[in-house]
Write a protein that holds these residues in place. Sequence first.
Motif, PDB file in Angstrom:
ATOM      1  N   UNK A  49      20.509  38.471  33.837  1.00 60.21           N
ATOM      2  CA  UNK A  49      21.593  38.705  34.793  1.00 60.21           C
ATOM      3  C   UNK A  49      22.813  37.898  34.390  1.00 60.21           C
ATOM      4  N   UNK A  50      23.969  38.429  34.724  1.00 61.93           N
ATOM      5  CA  UNK A  50      25.222  37.696  34.489  1.00 61.93           C
ATOM      6  C   UNK A  50      26.205  38.054  35.582  1.00 61.93           C
ATOM      7  N   UNK A  51      26.990  37.073  36.036  1.00 62.48           N
ATOM      8  CA  UNK A  51      27.881  37.294  37.175  1.00 62.48           C
ATOM      9  C   UNK A  51      29.256  37.817  36.773  1.00 62.48           C
ATOM     10  N   UNK A  52      29.914  38.400  37.763  1.00 62.36           N
ATOM     11  CA  UNK A  52      31.344  38.587  37.664  1.00 62.36           C
ATOM     12  C   UNK A  52      32.035  37.248  37.879  1.00 62.36           C
ATOM     13  N   UNK A  53      33.351  37.282  37.917  1.00 63.36           N
ATOM     14  CA  UNK A  53      34.067  36.017  38.062  1.00 63.36           C
ATOM     15  C   UNK A  53      35.328  36.196  38.898  1.00 63.36           C
ATOM     16  N   UNK A  54      35.763  35.116  39.467  1.00 66.58           N
ATOM     17  CA  UNK A  54      37.119  35.023  40.006  1.00 66.58           C
ATOM     18  C   UNK A  54      37.875  34.032  39.136  1.00 66.58           C
ATOM     19  N   UNK A  55      39.186  34.079  39.242  1.00 69.54           N
ATOM     20  CA  UNK A  55      40.012  33.098  38.550  1.00 69.54           C
ATOM     21  C   UNK A  55      40.921  32.463  39.586  1.00 69.54           C
ATOM     22  N   UNK A  56      40.756  31.169  39.786  1.00 68.82           N
ATOM     23  CA  UNK A  56      41.520  30.480  40.821  1.00 68.82           C
ATOM     24  C   UNK A  56      42.997  30.458  40.457  1.00 68.82           C
ATOM     25  N   UNK A  57      43.281  30.170  39.199  1.00 72.69           N
ATOM     26  CA  UNK A  57      44.663  30.165  38.704  1.00 72.69           C
ATOM     27  C   UNK A  57      44.597  30.153  37.177  1.00 72.69           C
ATOM     28  N   UNK A  58      45.696  30.572  36.539  1.00 69.95           N
ATOM     29  CA  UNK A  58      45.725  30.616  35.084  1.00 69.95           C
ATOM     30  C   UNK A  58      45.494  32.037  34.593  1.00 69.95           C
ATOM     31  N   UNK A  59      46.462  32.902  34.870  1.00 77.37           N
ATOM     32  CA  UNK A  59      46.316  34.319  34.516  1.00 77.37           C
ATOM     33  C   UNK A  59      47.190  34.645  33.310  1.00 77.37           C
ATOM     34  N   UNK A  60      46.637  35.396  32.360  1.00 79.00           N
ATOM     35  CA  UNK A  60      47.347  35.798  31.139  1.00 79.00           C
ATOM     36  C   UNK A  60      47.728  34.583  30.284  1.00 79.00           C
ATOM     37  N   UNK A  61      47.035  33.486  30.465  1.00 78.03           N
ATOM     38  CA  UNK A  61      47.263  32.305  29.626  1.00 78.03           C
ATOM     39  C   UNK A  61      46.227  32.200  28.523  1.00 78.03           C
ATOM     40  N   UNK A  62      45.086  32.876  28.690  1.00 81.99           N
ATOM     41  CA  UNK A  62      43.977  32.642  27.763  1.00 81.99           C
ATOM     42  C   UNK A  62      44.293  33.113  26.347  1.00 81.99           C
ATOM     43  N   UNK A  63      44.931  34.263  26.206  1.00 74.98           N
ATOM     44  CA  UNK A  63      45.244  34.740  24.852  1.00 74.98           C
ATOM     45  C   UNK A  63      46.476  34.054  24.277  1.00 74.98           C
ATOM     46  N   UNK A  64      47.059  33.149  25.053  1.00 72.62           N
ATOM     47  CA  UNK A  64      48.147  32.309  24.556  1.00 72.62           C
ATOM     48  C   UNK A  64      47.684  30.881  24.281  1.00 72.62           C
TER      49      UNK A  64
END
Length: 386
Positions: free
Chosen positions: A22-37
């Motif tokens: 099993x593996x969960x979905x996720x929420x992101x508290x903050x930090x959107x569109x920063x990961x590929x940067x």
Amino acid sequence: MNTRNAVKKFEELFGTPEVIARAPGRVNIIGEHTDYNDGFVLPAAIDKEMVFVLRKNDLDKVQAYAIDLNKHGEFDLDNLSPQEGWINYIIGVVAETQKKGLKVRGFDVVFTSDVPLGAGMSSSAALECGLGTGLNSLFEGSLEPVDIALAGQAAEHNFAGVKCGIMDQFASTFGKENHVIRLDCRTQEIQHFPLNIEGYKLVLCNTNVAHSLASSEYNTRRAQCESGVEVIKTKYAEVKNLRDVTHEMLDECQAEMDKVVYDRCSYVVEENERLEEACHCLENQDLEGLGKQMYGSHKGLSEKYEVSCKELDFLVEQTLDKDYVLGARMMGGGFGGCTINLVKEEKVEAFIAEVGPAYKAAMGKDMTAYTVVIGDGAKAEQFLKA
């Protein structure tokens, strides 16, 4: 999640299982569109997950059944080229875990999920990391969690055609109950922060707008950020990505940069700062401060990064006059999906009861609400028949 139904269906189709993963979905508290940067993100695994039931077969192929779609699919292991539809993700995970050294042979799999599709909770990462974890157990591999997460990201890149960062897969793999993950997307270093929101709940409000633009616009935003970095490099050769850029650098190069590109870069620089401040707020149990950073994130995503939509903006605006909502913002790639809201526990039902009809009246669509709890990441276990 009804694991029993998945096992029952597997037994009908294929016989006795060997592994349940099993593996969960996720929420992101903050930090959107920063990961590929190469920036920072602050996601968490949630109590909605995808469940896989697997066993080895004596065939040189994979046989899969998606319970929620009521669809069968299969492919030969000597032909791992991309296909259309959901089976493409299965193929991608097999191909990319093999590249990581896992010796995958023929297997049967049945899977089901309660991670809502298209709601920004990353059902695709739950699929990739759940299946990768299950295959690693089934074939007694030695893949580490980081290998499984990176294989999932590679499947997204090479098979789904979405050049995503590593946030979704790392959140699904490294999640920890009642903690958020501060992930450095350059070094892949993770740090767990306790998410002490006693008295409050995380409520997701789904616009039920399919984010059909998300994949193409995601890749466009990535290209815009990269073009901004190229301009900055002409003056600061040491810069590798927006992670390395300060406000001063950006402003110095503004004249040589398209306004849209400048806005995109400015948002990313500011979002990384907001995330750092959010972590300080968590350390100090300052939930009001955390909420302010969430609102700032949404404003930037809507006005500078331009990945919001009228429905998401409406839902965030509905919270501004409610003192029992500490923060709200759009979550995920954008152009639809959910807002994430930090709502006082005893006001959750009233919040949903008020905002849902207002959304329906204004947008002509139903809003779906979910209250989520922060949980653990991907895991697998041997099936033991009762």
